[in-house]
Scaffold this motif. Structure first.
Motif, short mmCIF file in Angstrom:
data_model
loop_
_atom_site.label_atom_id
_atom_site.label_comp_id
_atom_site.label_asym_id
_atom_site.label_seq_id
_atom_site.Cartn_x
_atom_site.Cartn_y
_atom_site.Cartn_z
N LEU A 174 -0.67 -5.01 -5.31
CA LEU A 174 -0.26 -3.61 -5.20
C LEU A 174 -1.49 -2.71 -5.25
O LEU A 174 -2.23 -2.70 -6.23
N LYS A 175 -1.67 -1.95 -4.14
CA LYS A 175 -2.75 -0.95 -4.13
C LYS A 175 -2.10 0.43 -4.05
O LYS A 175 -1.66 0.86 -2.99
N PRO A 176 -2.00 1.11 -5.21
CA PRO A 176 -1.33 2.42 -5.19
C PRO A 176 -2.26 3.49 -4.62
O PRO A 176 -3.46 3.26 -4.47
N ILE A 179 0.88 -1.19 0.00
CA ILE A 179 0.00 0.00 0.00
C ILE A 179 0.91 1.23 0.00
O ILE A 179 1.67 1.44 0.95
N SER A 180 0.82 2.00 -1.08
CA SER A 180 1.82 3.06 -1.25
C SER A 180 1.19 4.45 -1.29
O SER A 180 0.02 4.60 -1.59
N PRO A 181 2.01 5.48 -0.99
CA PRO A 181 1.51 6.87 -0.96
C PRO A 181 1.69 7.56 -2.30
O PRO A 181 2.33 7.03 -3.20
N TRP A 182 1.15 8.76 -2.41
CA TRP A 182 1.22 9.51 -3.68
C TRP A 182 2.45 10.39 -3.76
O TRP A 182 2.74 10.93 -4.82
N ASN A 183 3.18 10.58 -2.64
CA ASN A 183 4.20 11.64 -2.70
C ASN A 183 5.51 11.20 -3.35
O ASN A 183 6.24 12.03 -3.86
N GLY A 207 2.63 5.59 4.32
CA GLY A 207 1.57 6.59 4.26
C GLY A 207 1.44 7.30 5.60
O GLY A 207 2.42 7.40 6.36
N SER A 208 0.26 7.77 5.89
CA SER A 208 0.07 8.61 7.06
C SER A 208 0.03 7.80 8.35
O SER A 208 -0.24 6.60 8.34
N ARG A 209 0.24 8.50 9.44
CA ARG A 209 0.21 7.89 10.77
C ARG A 209 -1.15 7.24 11.04
O ARG A 209 -1.22 6.10 11.50
N GLU A 230 5.79 2.56 7.25
CA GLU A 230 6.57 3.81 7.29
C GLU A 230 5.59 4.97 7.21
O GLU A 230 4.83 5.08 6.25
N MET A 231 5.59 5.79 8.24
CA MET A 231 4.52 6.78 8.40
C MET A 231 5.04 8.22 8.40
O MET A 231 6.08 8.49 7.85
N GLY A 232 4.31 9.09 9.03
CA GLY A 232 4.58 10.53 8.90
C GLY A 232 5.80 11.03 9.65
O GLY A 232 6.53 10.28 10.29
N GLU A 235 2.13 18.91 14.77
CA GLU A 235 1.34 18.07 13.87
C GLU A 235 1.91 18.10 12.45
O GLU A 235 2.43 19.14 12.02
N GLU A 236 1.80 16.99 11.75
CA GLU A 236 2.30 16.95 10.37
C GLU A 236 1.36 17.74 9.47
O GLU A 236 0.16 17.47 9.43
N ILE A 237 1.90 18.72 8.76
CA ILE A 237 1.07 19.56 7.88
C ILE A 237 1.11 19.04 6.45
O ILE A 237 0.13 19.02 5.74
P1 NAD Z 1 -2.40 7.94 3.29
O1 NAD Z 1 -2.16 7.27 4.59
O2 NAD Z 1 -3.58 8.79 3.14
O3 NAD Z 1 -2.47 6.86 2.12
C1 NAD Z 1 -1.45 5.90 1.91
C2 NAD Z 1 -2.05 4.69 1.23
O4 NAD Z 1 -2.94 4.05 2.15
C3 NAD Z 1 -2.89 5.02 -0.01
O5 NAD Z 1 -2.64 4.03 -0.99
C4 NAD Z 1 -4.31 4.91 0.52
O6 NAD Z 1 -5.24 4.61 -0.48
C5 NAD Z 1 -4.17 3.76 1.49
N1 NAD Z 1 -5.25 3.63 2.49
C6 NAD Z 1 -6.10 4.57 2.94
N2 NAD Z 1 -6.94 4.03 3.85
C7 NAD Z 1 -6.63 2.72 3.97
C8 NAD Z 1 -7.13 1.63 4.74
N3 NAD Z 1 -8.14 1.79 5.58
N4 NAD Z 1 -6.56 0.42 4.61
C9 NAD Z 1 -5.52 0.24 3.77
N5 NAD Z 1 -4.99 1.23 3.00
C10 NAD Z 1 -5.54 2.45 3.10
O7 NAD Z 1 -1.04 8.74 2.95
P2 NAD Z 1 -0.74 9.66 1.70
O8 NAD Z 1 -1.53 10.92 1.84
O9 NAD Z 1 -0.83 8.89 0.44
O10 NAD Z 1 0.81 9.98 1.90
C11 NAD Z 1 1.28 10.98 2.73
C12 NAD Z 1 1.71 10.43 4.07
O11 NAD Z 1 2.69 9.42 3.87
C13 NAD Z 1 2.38 11.46 4.96
O12 NAD Z 1 1.93 11.27 6.27
C14 NAD Z 1 3.85 11.12 4.83
O13 NAD Z 1 4.64 11.55 5.91
C15 NAD Z 1 3.82 9.64 4.70
N6 NAD Z 1 5.02 9.12 4.07
C16 NAD Z 1 5.92 8.45 4.82
C17 NAD Z 1 7.09 7.96 4.25
C18 NAD Z 1 8.12 7.22 5.06
O14 NAD Z 1 8.99 6.60 4.46
N7 NAD Z 1 8.06 7.27 6.38
C19 NAD Z 1 7.31 8.17 2.90
C20 NAD Z 1 6.35 8.85 2.14
C21 NAD Z 1 5.20 9.31 2.74
#
Ligand code: NAD
Length: 515
Positions: A204-206, A178-182, A258-260, A286-288, A415-417
């Protein structure tokens, strides 16, 4: 014998030939904008009625592409395809698996500027940022392939006379990525191929804002010779498909970035045992971050200011490693703050396809609204020095914003902005600065600008972050050079791009034979 790993160099766009190469890549991308992409399940391409539409964040009218959207039924089909493919993929020689990654790296390198241009269009990445994302994806492929070759024969253990002992790493099973957009190419590709090269099969769920670059990457992996069913592509809603797969009894591990909040939700759900499940799921999360640059009084103040500006505003602050707090010792506070404001006012912003723009947008309307609401909070909590304005009429543009004189307890400092906003706070002395830097639940990156050796040592011991940098900014970790991952609420400290990362996708098996 493979050559030693060396990271993919960044492109110098001041060189005309490179500039033209990027523009050609952009033309290629423009020729396929708006197309439809399918799910890929067990090698079969599946179209659905419902689509996820990907838009250009700098021009909301422009559709980058539309991907079919998985539902629970299709997620189940993909799970069964992955379970089936695991039976054979786990036995494929590690060298053959690594070869797929080497080939994929070569394909992406050949199409480097096309991928970068797609990142510019789909994620709003200015040229250099897009180029770095593509380079990092190539690095993950090259690095993890080599790491697999390094660990393929296990680790030596002792054997007594007439005994033959082995200690090998074997794959885990089906993983959910499960990956983030950034970092829609680098992190998506890195987390996917780490799981695959170690002999697992994946779903893979992007991220839903950047599915097109993921669809293109899946095509590359097929072209590189990956057998059907090893990589199943299931874009879909986090709440629907994400929860379903996290809960699934056949899920062996989850690799989430993704996010915390989403990470913690997955942590909790994945610890519950579903009916028929015979293992404890493994979670890589890996989170925020709430990342800080500390400036000492004995320091190169110009370096401090340029590091803060680059780390705070590169890709509009949308990096988990972005500097969102500057903690400056009071003796030099005004000087650093004023210089940061001066440099910030010189930043160029606009459409990211224009090479001259240092900054572009934030990713979408909800990110725009969230960052703008933090700016309002900042106005209550501190002093707005520059920026503070946004314009979402055409795309999601927010001016680089600096707040001064915040309390270490301010929301803006805790807080993470995830946008182009940096807050300044004053520290009495260096010890106090480190205390402030640590007063967050996150622990991802940090940097210290100082010429004082003792203080470097102090920070090395006491500044509690996974990636700590001295006399440079806090973004820009390179695969194989600065393994990346954070402490506390920043995640499980998996250290992507590091020597132990692949082992998180494997389990050790001891065999002992008497003869
Ligand atoms: P997000 O948590 O909103 O989404 C990440 C992924 O999780 C997306 O694919 C989303 O569709 C999926 N998701 C959402 N709800 C879910 C659920 N209930 N079950 C399973 N998957 C679900 O994060 P984002 O907005 O895409 O990315 C930004 C965040 O990612 C920021 O907090 C950033 O700090 C963090 N980030 C961390 C790292 C790291 O290496 N620590 C790297 C990049 C981004």
């Amino acid at each position: 014998m493979v050559q030693a790993y060396r990271h993919e160099p960044f492109t110098d766009f001041k060189v005309e030939e490179n500039r033209q190469a990027y523009l050609t890549g952009l033309k290629t991308v423009e020729s396929y904008l708006g197309q439809d992409y399918d799910l890929v399940i067990g090698g079969e391409r599946i179209k659905t009625e419902e689509k996820i539409v990907s838009y250009n964040p700098a021009n909301k009218e422009e559709v980058i592409g539309r991907v079919s959207k998985a539902n629970q039924e299709l997620a189940e089909k993909a799970m069964q395809a992955a379970v089936e493919a695991f039976k054979t993929w786990r036995k494929v020689k590690p060298e053959t698996r690594a070869d797929v990654l080497f080939k994929a790296a070569a394909i992406i390198r050949r199409r480097k500027h096309e991928f970068s241009a797609l990142l510019t269009k789909e994620a709003g990445k200015p040229w250099n940022e897009a180029d770095a994302d593509t380079a990092e994806a190539i690095d993950f492929l090259e690095y993890y392939a080599r790491q697999m070759l390094r660990i393929k024969d296990g680790v030596p253990v002792n054997s007594r006379p007439n005994e033959f002992n082995r200690y090998d790493y074997i794959p885990l099973g089906v993983g959910i990525i499960i990956s983030p957009w950034n970092f829609p190419l680098a992190i998506m590709a890195g987390t996917t191929v780490a799981a695959i090269v170690t002999g697992n099969t994946v779903l893979l769920k992007p991220a839903s804002t950047t599915p097109i670059v993921a669809a293109k990457f899946v095509e590359v992996m097929e072209e590189a010779g990956l057998p059907a069913g090893v990589l199943n592509f299931v874009p879909g809603s986090g709440a629907e498909v994400g929860d379903y797969l996290v809960d699934h009894k056949d899920t062996r591990f989850i690799s989430f970035t993704g996010s915390r909040d989403v990470g913690l939700r997955i942590f909790e759900r994945s610890s519950k045992i579903s009916e028929g499940q015979i293992w404890m799921k493994r979670l890589i999360a890996e989170m925020g971050g709430k990342d800080t640059i500390v400036v000492d009084k004995e320091a190169d103040l110009e370096l401090a200011a340029t590091s803060i500006v680059a780390s705070a505003f590169g890709f509009s602050g949308q990096k988990c490693s972005a500097c969102s707090r500057a903690v400056v010792v009071e003796d030099v506070y005004d000087q650093v703050l004023n210089r940061v404001v001066e440099l910030t006012n010189q930043l160029t912003q606009g459409d990211p396809t224009d090479q001259n723009n240092y900054m572009a947008t934030v990713i979408d309307q909800s990110a725009y609204n969230k960052v703008m609401s933090y700016i309002e909070i900042g106005k209550q909590e501190g002093k707005l020095m520059t920026g503070g304005e946004g314009d979402d009429s055409k795309g999601y543009f927010i001016k680089p914003t600096v707040f001064a004189d915040l309390s270490p307890e301010a929301r803006l400092m805790k807080e993470e902005i995830f946008g182009p906003v940096v807050g300044f706070t004053k520290a009495k002395d260096f010890d106090n600065a480190i205390e402030i830097a640590n007063n967050t639940e996150y622990g991802l990156t940090g940097a210290v600008i100082t010429n004082n050796r003792e203080n470097i040592q102090k920070a090395r011991e006491d500044f509690h972050v996974g990636n700590l940098y001295f006399n440079r900014g806090c973004t820009g970790a390179i695969v194989g050079y600065q393994p990346f991952g954070g402490f506390n609420m920043s995640g499980t400290d998996s250290k992507a791009g590091g020597p132990d990362y692949l082992l998180l996708h494997m389990q050790a098996k001891t065999t002992s034979e008497m003869y």
